[in-house]
Design a protein around this motif. Structure first.
Motif, PDB file in Angstrom:
ATOM      1  N   LEU A   5      -4.140   2.263  -3.902  1.00  0.00           N
ATOM      2  CA  LEU A   5      -4.267   0.896  -4.390  1.00  0.00           C
ATOM      3  C   LEU A   5      -3.580   0.691  -5.748  1.00  0.00           C
ATOM      4  N   ILE A   6      -2.796   1.689  -6.171  1.00  0.00           N
ATOM      5  CA  ILE A   6      -2.080   1.550  -7.454  1.00  0.00           C
ATOM      6  C   ILE A   6      -0.614   1.189  -7.202  1.00  0.00           C
ATOM      7  N   ARG A   7      -0.093   0.293  -8.016  1.00  0.00           N
ATOM      8  CA  ARG A   7       1.346  -0.015  -7.973  1.00  0.00           C
ATOM      9  C   ARG A   7       1.874  -0.009  -9.406  1.00  0.00           C
ATOM     10  N   ASN A   8       2.844   0.866  -9.680  1.00  0.00           N
ATOM     11  CA  ASN A   8       3.459   0.916 -11.003  1.00  0.00           C
ATOM     12  C   ASN A   8       4.856   0.331 -10.921  1.00  0.00           C
ATOM     13  N   PHE A   9       5.092  -0.706 -11.673  1.00  0.00           N
ATOM     14  CA  PHE A   9       6.424  -1.312 -11.603  1.00  0.00           C
ATOM     15  C   PHE A   9       6.861  -1.892 -12.940  1.00  0.00           C
ATOM     16  N   ASP A 256      -1.916   6.971 -12.736  1.00  0.00           N
ATOM     17  CA  ASP A 256      -2.278   5.977 -13.745  1.00  0.00           C
ATOM     18  C   ASP A 256      -1.252   5.872 -14.867  1.00  0.00           C
ATOM     19  N   VAL A 257      -1.208   4.669 -15.432  1.00  0.00           N
ATOM     20  CA  VAL A 257      -0.448   4.434 -16.653  1.00  0.00           C
ATOM     21  C   VAL A 257      -1.456   3.967 -17.693  1.00  0.00           C
ATOM     22  N   GLY A 258      -1.504   4.600 -18.838  1.00  0.00           N
ATOM     23  CA  GLY A 258      -2.492   4.199 -19.841  1.00  0.00           C
ATOM     24  C   GLY A 258      -2.171   4.785 -21.189  1.00  0.00           C
ATOM     25  N   TYR A 259      -3.198   4.847 -22.047  1.00  0.00           N
ATOM     26  CA  TYR A 259      -2.959   5.423 -23.365  1.00  0.00           C
ATOM     27  C   TYR A 259      -3.904   6.585 -23.611  1.00  0.00           C
ATOM     28  N   LEU A 260      -3.583   7.359 -24.617  1.00  0.00           N
ATOM     29  CA  LEU A 260      -4.329   8.567 -24.930  1.00  0.00           C
ATOM     30  C   LEU A 260      -4.273   8.781 -26.443  1.00  0.00           C
ATOM     31  N   THR A 261      -5.423   9.093 -27.045  1.00  0.00           N
ATOM     32  CA  THR A 261      -5.400   9.468 -28.458  1.00  0.00           C
ATOM     33  C   THR A 261      -6.023  10.845 -28.594  1.00  0.00           C
ATOM     34  N   ALA A 262      -5.595  11.575 -29.610  1.00  0.00           N
ATOM     35  CA  ALA A 262      -6.089  12.936 -29.790  1.00  0.00           C
ATOM     36  C   ALA A 262      -6.068  13.318 -31.270  1.00  0.00           C
TER      37      ALA A 262
END
Ligand code: GTP
Length: 598
Positions: A5-9, A256-262
């Motif tokens: 159900l994911i679409r990356n465009f 997934d496309v998202g963000y990450l902090t560390a």
């Protein structure tokens, strides 16, 4: 399974064909943004982007779409810039996607960057969904454009959706095509983590925020991660998606496309194009990174106030994180003091960097005239790369000078071909080929010195074709040219930051032009200032900036305090982007004057 159900465009297009407007409509249709929060060009969140009406930075957002098949899909939309200077941003966002919407203006048709961008997408094996936008325009010719997409680009456009992003026509049909045509991401949730960093920004509180596309595995807060190329390890503090405001998630997984902090504080550790993996159970190899972008033009960047040098250094470090193509190293100038030599992709990029540094970091800067990198073959058989005209060796040490050439493709209606050719010849262009795209549009190819096109070529091209021409270019090679360095002297002192390189044939004319321009631009002082242009010891032009006739500041002593405050304010503003060199104040325009040609 969730991935299905994911679409990356991404959305790719020539500049102004309507990507950002279309992205706004998509955001509305998917109820991602409440109507009351909706403002135009929502994804262009830099003030600068909104003011100029252009997209500079790519942006990724997550959207929920309730499709006709009854399922709710998770879309990750990555907006991309269209200007030729920013095409590197395009290739970065494409690497995070499975599909690309190709927007073509129904009135303009396929243009130079439509082609350039679609080739980037094809290189990445993306599914391309053509759409024809602005069908509401009276001049729209959608059927002609459909044929053009097939003939010129060579992709099937039979199903191309006709849209008006402005009036919200065709948007749903386009969203349905995304569901049907863009492949769902694949990737093993149980494999070692592989996530591609496609962007990063520095946040005062959270440290470096990475934009990532997860290709394999999962990542969640508490995980120990390694950045594979820079070989540094961190603990993940937060993951989430932009929708478009950041929303925390428990984890991100393959697809997934998202963000990450560390808590990454050292910004030099993070590189766009690097791969994030688990520290304990790392992936075998990094994902293929991005094409490194080589800067095309170099210019000096100096604080107006010399005491701000360290502030400028910090600002550049932070900006670099968000702008992978920016390069810089310290340099000093006799005239301007300490600053940085910076590499840019083009003039728009340079303008944007200067403005962002000033706005986001509260600096006041002077940029020197941009220069290309010259290759100097010296009499001692060594080769010197010269990015700064003032560092050109003495004539006696030079055997030959080579300069970078580009292959420029210009698409234009055939009635303007004459004007385009005249302009290109004037800019030392060498005609290569000319192809008819259809009955009335032509792709003209010239080989031209990069130095002739960086400054005002694009503007001149637009004005001589009533806005119809489009341009794309790529670096071709270095070729020998008969070049000389011209120095400018103010008050008999050489101002190194005003030196420039010219073709010998135009040197005297340019020297005269520039001397008379500087005379107009540099403010008068209470003494005369001779302005001279010289090649080596030979003076080729001379003029004089006259002294004040009367003291303009005396006005300030008069009358009401309101008016006085206004005058002072006006003077203060006038001081911006100004640098004192010896006894002379030089405004920003003076540094650019050496590039303007008539
Ligand atoms: P960059 O972000 O700079 O690459 O440009 P863009 O391709 O995103 O174009 P943008 O969405 O900013 O639109 C460019 C101009 O076209 C704007 O003035 C829009 O209002 C206008 N525009 C966009 N879509 C339509 C449309 O369907 N019809 C009409 N008439 N105008 C449109």
């Amino acid at each position: 399974e969730h991935q299905k159900l994911i679409r990356n465009f991404s959305i790719v297009a020539h500049i102004d064909h309507g990507k950002s407007t279309l992205a706004d409509r998509i955001l509305e249709m998917t109820d991602t943004v409440a109507k009351r929060d909706m403002k135009d060009q929502l994804l262009d969140n830099m003030d600068l982007e909104r003011e100029r009406g252009i997209t500079i930075k790519l942006n990724a957002v997550e959207l929920q779409y309730h499709a006709k098949d009854g399922h709710t899909y998770e879309f990750h939309l990555i907006d991309t810039p269209g200007h030729v200077d920013f095409s590197y941003e395009v290739s970065r966002s494409l690497a995070a996607c499975e599909g690309a919407i190709l927007v073509v203006d129904a009135a303009q048709g396929v243009e130079a960057q439509t082609l350039a961008n679609v080739y980037l997408a094809l290189d990445d094996n993306l599914e391309i969904i053509p759409i024809i936008n602005k069908i509401d325009l009276p001049s729209a010719e959608p059927e002609k454009v459909r044929k053009e997409i097939e003939d010129v680009i060579g992709i099937d456009a039979e199903d191309a959706v006709l849209t008006s992003a402005k009036n919200g026509i065709g948007i749903e049909e386009m969203l349905e095509q995304i569901v049907q045509k863009v492949p769902a991401p694949t990737g093993d949730l149980n494999a070692p983590l592989q996530a591609l960093i496609f962007d990063s920004v520095y946040d005062e509180y959270r440290g470096v925020v990475l934009s990532v596309r997860v290709f394999e595995g999962t990542v969640q807060p508490g995980d120990r991660i390694t950045l594979m190329n820079s070989n540094t390890t961190y603990e993940v503090t937060e993951v989430g998606v932009n929708s478009p405001k950041p929303i925390k998630r428990d984890y991100l997984m393959a697809g997934d496309v998202g963000y990450l902090t560390a808590s990454i504080k050292d910004i030099t550790d993070t590189r766009v194009g690097d791969t994030v993996t688990n520290a304990k159970d790392p992936a075998d190899k990094a994902l293929p990174g991005y094409r490194e972008m080589a800067p095309m033009v170099y210019a000096g960047l100096y604080p107006s106030d010399n005491a701000k040098f360290n502030d400028l250094r910090e600002a550049l470090e932070k900006l670099k994180l968000n702008d992978a193509a920016l390069e810089y190293e310290p340099e000093s100038s006799q005239a301007l003091g300490f600053g940085f030599r910076c590499g840019f992709l083009g003039m728009l990029h340079m303008d944007v960097v200067q403005e962002r540094l000033e706005r986001e970091f509260n600096l006041d800067l002077i940029t020197t005239a941009p220069s290309v990198t010259y290759r100097v073959n010296q009499t001692d058989d060594t080769v010197l790369m010269v990015e700064n005209p003032s560092e050109m060796p003495e004539v006696s040490a030079i055997k030959t000078i080579e300069e970078p050439y580009v292959k420029a493709s210009i698409m234009v209606p055939n009635e303007y071909v004459g004007a385009v050719m005249e302009l290109c010849q004037h800019k030392r262009g060498q005609f290569q080929t000319m192809d008819y795209l259809d009955d009335y549009r032509v792709n003209v190819i010239y080989k031209m010195p990069l130095s002739e096109i960086i400054y005002d070529f694009f503007d001149k091209l637009k004005s001589s074709t009533r806005g119809y021409a489009s341009l794309d270019y790529e670096i071709a090679d270095y070729e020998p040219s008969d070049l000389v360095k011209i120095d400018i002297l103010l008050n008999s002192d050489k101002v190194d930051a005003l030196s420039f390189i010219s073709h010998r044939e135009f040197a005297e004319k340019r020297g005269r032009e520039i001397a008379s321009k500087l005379k107009k631009i540099i403010p008068r002082q209470n003494f005369e200032i001779p302005v001279q242009a010289a090649i080596g010891a030979k003076i080729i032009a001379r003029t004089t900036i006259k002294a004040y006739r009367k003291d303009v500041t005396s006005k300030i002593h008069t009358g009401d305090p309101d008016r006085r405050a206004k005058l002072l304010e006006k003077q203060k503003r006038g001081k911006k982007r100004m640098k004192s060199v010896g006894t002379v104040d030089i405004p920003q325009e003076a540094f650019m004057a050496v590039l303007q040609t008539d």
